[in-house]
Design a protein around this motif. Structure first.
Motif, PDB file in Angstrom:
ATOM      1  N   VAL A 132       0.919  -1.255   0.013  1.00 14.84           N
ATOM      2  CA  VAL A 132      -0.073  -0.055  -0.004  1.00 14.84           C
ATOM      3  C   VAL A 132       0.763   1.043  -0.067  1.00 14.84           C
ATOM      4  CG1 VAL A 132      -1.806   1.158   1.057  1.00 14.84           C
ATOM      5  CG2 VAL A 132      -1.852  -1.063   1.445  1.00 14.84           C
ATOM      6  N   ALA A 133       0.494   2.083  -0.971  1.00 18.27           N
ATOM      7  CA  ALA A 133       1.159   3.479  -1.058  1.00 18.27           C
ATOM      8  C   ALA A 133       0.678   4.438  -0.263  1.00 18.27           C
ATOM      9  CB  ALA A 133       1.791   3.717  -2.307  1.00 18.27           C
ATOM     10  N   PHE A 134       1.510   5.368   0.338  1.00 20.51           N
ATOM     11  CA  PHE A 134       0.824   6.543   0.964  1.00 20.51           C
ATOM     12  C   PHE A 134       1.676   7.793   0.358  1.00 20.51           C
ATOM     13  CE2 PHE A 134       0.046   3.095   3.552  1.00 20.51           C
ATOM     14  CZ  PHE A 134      -1.256   3.419   4.418  1.00 20.51           C
ATOM     15  N   PHE A 135       1.056   9.189   0.816  1.00 14.01           N
ATOM     16  CA  PHE A 135       1.801  10.273   0.249  1.00 14.01           C
ATOM     17  C   PHE A 135       1.795  11.316   1.461  1.00 14.01           C
ATOM     18  CE2 PHE A 135      -2.199  11.440  -1.410  1.00 14.01           C
ATOM     19  CZ  PHE A 135      -2.120  12.576  -1.558  1.00 14.01           C
ATOM     20  N   GLN A 136       2.916  12.038   1.568  1.00 13.34           N
ATOM     21  CA  GLN A 136       2.962  13.134   2.336  1.00 13.34           C
ATOM     22  C   GLN A 136       2.054  14.321   1.758  1.00 13.34           C
ATOM     23  OE1 GLN A 136       6.650  14.078   3.763  1.00 13.34           O
ATOM     24  NE2 GLN A 136       6.161  16.491   4.058  1.00 13.34           N
ATOM     25  N   LYS A 137       1.138  14.795   2.406  1.00 11.65           N
ATOM     26  CA  LYS A 137       0.471  15.680   1.656  1.00 11.65           C
ATOM     27  C   LYS A 137       0.991  17.022   1.449  1.00 11.65           C
ATOM     28  CE  LYS A 137      -3.571  15.255   4.227  1.00 11.65           C
ATOM     29  NZ  LYS A 137      -4.913  15.627   4.473  1.00 11.65           N
ATOM     30  N   GLU A 138       1.730  17.603   2.249  1.00 15.24           N
ATOM     31  CA  GLU A 138       2.449  18.704   2.142  1.00 15.24           C
ATOM     32  C   GLU A 138       3.965  18.783   2.661  1.00 15.24           C
ATOM     33  OE1 GLU A 138       0.091  22.531   3.414  1.00 15.24           O
ATOM     34  OE2 GLU A 138      -0.762  20.911   4.639  1.00 15.24           O
ATOM     35  N   PRO A 139       4.604  19.432   1.954  1.00 16.51           N
ATOM     36  CA  PRO A 139       6.126  19.472   2.092  1.00 16.51           C
ATOM     37  C   PRO A 139       6.671  20.116   3.463  1.00 16.51           C
ATOM     38  CG  PRO A 139       5.915  21.054   0.546  1.00 16.51           C
ATOM     39  CD  PRO A 139       4.565  20.259   0.484  1.00 16.51           C
ATOM     40  N   VAL A 140       7.290  19.657   4.471  1.00 13.53           N
ATOM     41  CA  VAL A 140       7.807  20.523   5.737  1.00 13.53           C
ATOM     42  C   VAL A 140       8.110  22.101   5.426  1.00 13.53           C
ATOM     43  CG1 VAL A 140       9.264  20.601   7.768  1.00 13.53           C
ATOM     44  CG2 VAL A 140       8.052  18.425   6.828  1.00 13.53           C
ATOM     45  N   SER A 141       7.647  23.023   5.995  1.00 11.02           N
ATOM     46  CA  SER A 141       8.003  24.211   5.849  1.00 11.02           C
ATOM     47  C   SER A 141       7.856  25.104   7.182  1.00 11.02           C
ATOM     48  CB  SER A 141       7.297  25.013   4.786  1.00 11.02           C
ATOM     49  OG  SER A 141       5.619  24.843   5.059  1.00 11.02           O
ATOM     50  N   SER A 142       8.045  26.325   7.005  1.00 14.20           N
ATOM     51  CA  SER A 142       7.918  27.175   8.304  1.00 14.20           C
ATOM     52  C   SER A 142       6.485  27.165   8.751  1.00 14.20           C
ATOM     53  CB  SER A 142       8.121  28.588   7.989  1.00 14.20           C
ATOM     54  OG  SER A 142       7.319  29.322   7.091  1.00 14.20           O
ATOM     55  N   GLU A 143       5.693  26.688   8.148  1.00  6.61           N
ATOM     56  CA  GLU A 143       3.993  26.573   8.302  1.00  6.61           C
ATOM     57  C   GLU A 143       3.366  25.002   8.620  1.00  6.61           C
ATOM     58  OE1 GLU A 143       1.401  28.687   6.013  1.00  6.61           O
ATOM     59  OE2 GLU A 143       2.453  30.679   6.546  1.00  6.61           O
ATOM     60  N   VAL A 144       4.382  24.173   8.154  1.00 12.79           N
ATOM     61  CA  VAL A 144       4.150  22.786   8.391  1.00 12.79           C
ATOM     62  C   VAL A 144       5.075  22.096   9.073  1.00 12.79           C
ATOM     63  CG1 VAL A 144       3.648  20.591   6.755  1.00 12.79           C
ATOM     64  CG2 VAL A 144       2.789  22.819   5.948  1.00 12.79           C
ATOM     65  N   TYR A 145       4.843  21.214  10.187  1.00  8.93           N
ATOM     66  CA  TYR A 145       5.793  20.551  10.926  1.00  8.93           C
ATOM     67  C   TYR A 145       5.836  19.119  10.459  1.00  8.93           C
ATOM     68  CZ  TYR A 145       1.933  19.451  14.024  1.00  8.93           C
ATOM     69  OH  TYR A 145       0.818  19.286  14.722  1.00  8.93           O
TER      70      TYR A 145
ATOM     71  N   ILE B  98       5.733   2.694  10.472  1.00  8.52           N
ATOM     72  CA  ILE B  98       5.855   4.082  10.906  1.00  8.52           C
ATOM     73  C   ILE B  98       6.089   4.929   9.533  1.00  8.52           C
ATOM     74  CG2 ILE B  98       6.703   5.838  12.040  1.00  8.52           C
ATOM     75  CD1 ILE B  98       5.144   4.055  13.787  1.00  8.52           C
ATOM     76  N   PHE B  99       5.209   5.902   9.181  1.00  4.93           N
ATOM     77  CA  PHE B  99       5.612   6.651   8.026  1.00  4.93           C
ATOM     78  C   PHE B  99       6.100   8.015   8.683  1.00  4.93           C
ATOM     79  CE2 PHE B  99       3.848   8.452   3.616  1.00  4.93           C
ATOM     80  CZ  PHE B  99       4.933   9.196   3.712  1.00  4.93           C
ATOM     81  N   THR B 100       7.444   8.295   8.343  1.00  5.99           N
ATOM     82  CA  THR B 100       8.054   9.726   8.692  1.00  5.99           C
ATOM     83  C   THR B 100       7.689  10.545   7.705  1.00  5.99           C
ATOM     84  OG1 THR B 100       9.451   8.645  10.221  1.00  5.99           O
ATOM     85  CG2 THR B 100       9.926  11.008   9.731  1.00  5.99           C
ATOM     86  N   ALA B 101       6.670  11.550   7.865  1.00  5.19           N
ATOM     87  CA  ALA B 101       6.445  12.573   7.030  1.00  5.19           C
ATOM     88  C   ALA B 101       7.278  13.843   7.457  1.00  5.19           C
ATOM     89  CB  ALA B 101       4.999  12.847   6.736  1.00  5.19           C
ATOM     90  N   ASP B 102       8.589  13.796   6.733  1.00  5.18           N
ATOM     91  CA  ASP B 102       9.330  14.740   7.045  1.00  5.18           C
ATOM     92  C   ASP B 102      10.242  15.649   5.872  1.00  5.18           C
ATOM     93  OD1 ASP B 102      10.903  12.859   6.401  1.00  5.18           O
ATOM     94  OD2 ASP B 102      12.480  13.140   8.210  1.00  5.18           O
ATOM     95  N   SER B 103       9.419  15.139   4.821  1.00  5.54           N
ATOM     96  CA  SER B 103      10.216  15.601   3.365  1.00  5.54           C
ATOM     97  C   SER B 103       9.964  17.140   3.319  1.00  5.54           C
ATOM     98  CB  SER B 103       9.460  14.798   2.115  1.00  5.54           C
ATOM     99  OG  SER B 103      10.215  15.311   0.976  1.00  5.54           O
ATOM    100  N   THR B 104      10.989  17.643   2.761  1.00  3.41           N
ATOM    101  CA  THR B 104      10.769  19.210   2.253  1.00  3.41           C
ATOM    102  C   THR B 104      10.437  19.354   0.819  1.00  3.41           C
ATOM    103  OG1 THR B 104      13.093  19.419   2.312  1.00  3.41           O
ATOM    104  CG2 THR B 104      11.997  20.069   4.452  1.00  3.41           C
ATOM    105  N   ASN B 105      10.681  18.437   0.036  1.00  2.00           N
ATOM    106  CA  ASN B 105      10.680  18.375  -1.512  1.00  2.00           C
ATOM    107  C   ASN B 105       9.145  18.747  -1.922  1.00  2.00           C
ATOM    108  OD1 ASN B 105      10.857  17.778  -4.197  1.00  2.00           O
ATOM    109  ND2 ASN B 105      12.356  16.286  -3.950  1.00  2.00           N
TER     110      ASN B 105
END
Length: 488
Positions: free
Chosen positions: A391-404, A425-432
């Protein structure tokens, strides 16, 4: 027009209370909200005669095409043995959702049903200094004040005594003083406040009072106080609008006293319709040996076996071994009982009465709060036909000053809440900023147990606070072979 369209397209074709519960809290509540708004503005008209035909149309559609089939289906599903499995319960809210390490004001508004709270929440988060979420809770049954208020206190046990008073860990908590005592069993820095006293205090005095406090319980009563009186019950929708504004004022007042975390919830909801009840809408009880008779519920030693009545054991809602029974009208009808009014009622098992709002809200001065990165399914899942599934998941928003960044626990469960897979555990920490780079695939190994393709199974994502941010239903259609002791 939106109200009429929603009612005409309403079809309560649910297979489980879980399905009906989440449909109501995400979609169907809107019908009750629009009905309330219709009468709020209708009552302000100087010349209502021109709109009598429209009023009659709205009332007939709301009563006959929405409330009647909705409540009937809801109660049929409530009778199912496993109907409460997997639902977030009001009686577990203190343990799971209220008790935390943050200084928090808990505003409990009597009769603030889910659709009113949703409007309040929507208004609040338009302001960028507020962030939060609204969740539904399955309220205690019967849906009345003493029981709902008691369930929101810290407790190990909730029960009825022989006189049907609610006991919290063996003690009655009927007033502010006793509720504060029970709060302080959990933490000596918890406090319960009288709303009027709090609003009269200066900012300096309030700051001094709340300095070092942990949980601050505040009891608000605008909706129920008007609805429960015969001479004011038709003002309940006006009271709902006033309640929304009053709660905003409470939040502003507490924010000025350095309180920045809030929970807004309720003891119960209510049913209301404008047309007067006819004699045919009232249920006469064949048995006179009942322990308590209310317009929307009866407590008895034995189940009442009459047409138009459903019953469940007290133990189902209290999670104890009480042998007595709760009896509810199958639809929107009421029991014949002495009462102060008839248009506004609560105590029953309908979604309007028993789906309780739970709002988390956070505010900081001069700062827009961050939001978590978020997660969603990327895979389009059909039937699962193998014990191993990717099963594939995706991080909805890239990490930024407003998204942790956020860690999400991924697993699969059955409709009764049993975990049926391994955990990732999905670590959603991508800034891309490229969304394709934020996709991750995980291999789930399902328990080798017997599956029923007609039952509900879910893929779940849970954040670090234990909040389910994703619960996607799937069909599992796997032939059962043997149980190798998975998860034993």
């Amino acid at each position: 027009n939106e109200l009429i369209d929603l009612v005409l397209n309403f079809k309560p074709d649910f297979d489980s209370l879980d399905e009906a519960f989440y449909d109501y809290s995400t979609n169907t509540f809107r019908i009750d909200q629009l009905y309330r708004k219709f009468y709020y503005y209708f009552d302000q008209l100087k010349d209502r005669d021109k709109f009598e035909n429209l009023q009659e149309l709205v009332e007939n559609l709301y009563t006959n095409l929405y409330m009647e089939p909705e409540i009937r289906k809801w109660n049929q599903l409530l009778k199912q043995k496993e109907s409460y499995y997997g639902l977030p319960l009001q009686r577990e809210a203190f343990r799971d959702k209220i008790n935390n390490d943050l200084k928090t004001a808990v505003i409990i508004s009597d009769g603030l049903r889910y659709e009113i709270a949703e409007e309040l929440f929507t208004d609040l988060i338009r302001n960028p200094k507020y962030t939060g979420e609204i969740l539904p809770l399955a309220g205690m049954l019967p849906s009345y004040t003493e029981l709902g208020m008691s369930s929101l206190l810290p407790h190990q046990t909730l029960e009825y005594n022989q006189d049907l008073r609610v006991l919290v860990d063996g003690k009655s908590t009927p007033d502010l003083k006793e509720r504060e005592k029970q709060l302080q069993v959990n933490n000596k820095n918890n406090i319960a406040l009288n709303l009027d006293d709090m609003l009269r205090m200066s900012r300096q005095d309030l700051r001094k009072l709340l300095n070092g406090k942990h949980l601050i319980y505040i009891y608000h009563n605008q909706v129920d106080s008007r609805g429960d009186k015969q001479n004011t019950e038709n003002e309940v929708f006006k009271a709902s609008e006033e309640a929304i504004e009053e709660i905003k004022d409470i939040i502003r007042k507490l924010s000025s006293a350095n309180v920045y975390n809030f929970i807004i919830t309720a003891d119960h909801g209510f049913l209301y319709k404008r047309n007067k009840l006819e004699e045919m809408d009232k249920i006469s009880l064949e048995s006179r040996n009942n322990l308590r008779v209310n317009r929307r519920y009866v407590i008895s030693e034995e189940p009442l076996n009459q047409d138009g009545i459903i019953n469940i054991p007290v133990s189902k809602t209290f999670s104890n071994d009480d042998k007595r029974y709760l009896n509810f009208p199958l639809t929107q009808n009421v029991f014949k009982a002495s009462s102060s009014g008839m248009n506004y009622v609560h105590g029953g098992s309908s979604p309007q009465e028993s789906v309780v709002p739970f709002i988390r809200l956070k505010t900081e001065r001069n700062k827009i709060e961050q939001r978590e990165s978020g997660i969603d399914l990327f895979s389009q899942l059909g039937n699962i036909t193998n014990l191993i599934v990717d099963v594939a998941f995706f991080q909805k928003e890239p990490v930024s000053s407003e998204v942790y960044p956020q860690n999400y626990k991924l697993y699969m469960v059955s409709e009764d809440g049993r975990v049926i897979s391994n955990t990732h555990i999905f670590t959603a920490d991508s800034t891309n900023p490229d969304s394709n780079s934020r996709i991750k695939s995980f291999r789930f190994e399902l328990a080798n147990i017997k599956y029923d393709r007609n039952k509900k199974y879910y893929i779940v994502a849970e954040n670090e606070n234990g909040i389910q941010v994703l619960k996607e239903p799937v069909i599992v259609d796997i032939a059962y072979s043997d149980d190798f002791g998975f998860f034993n």
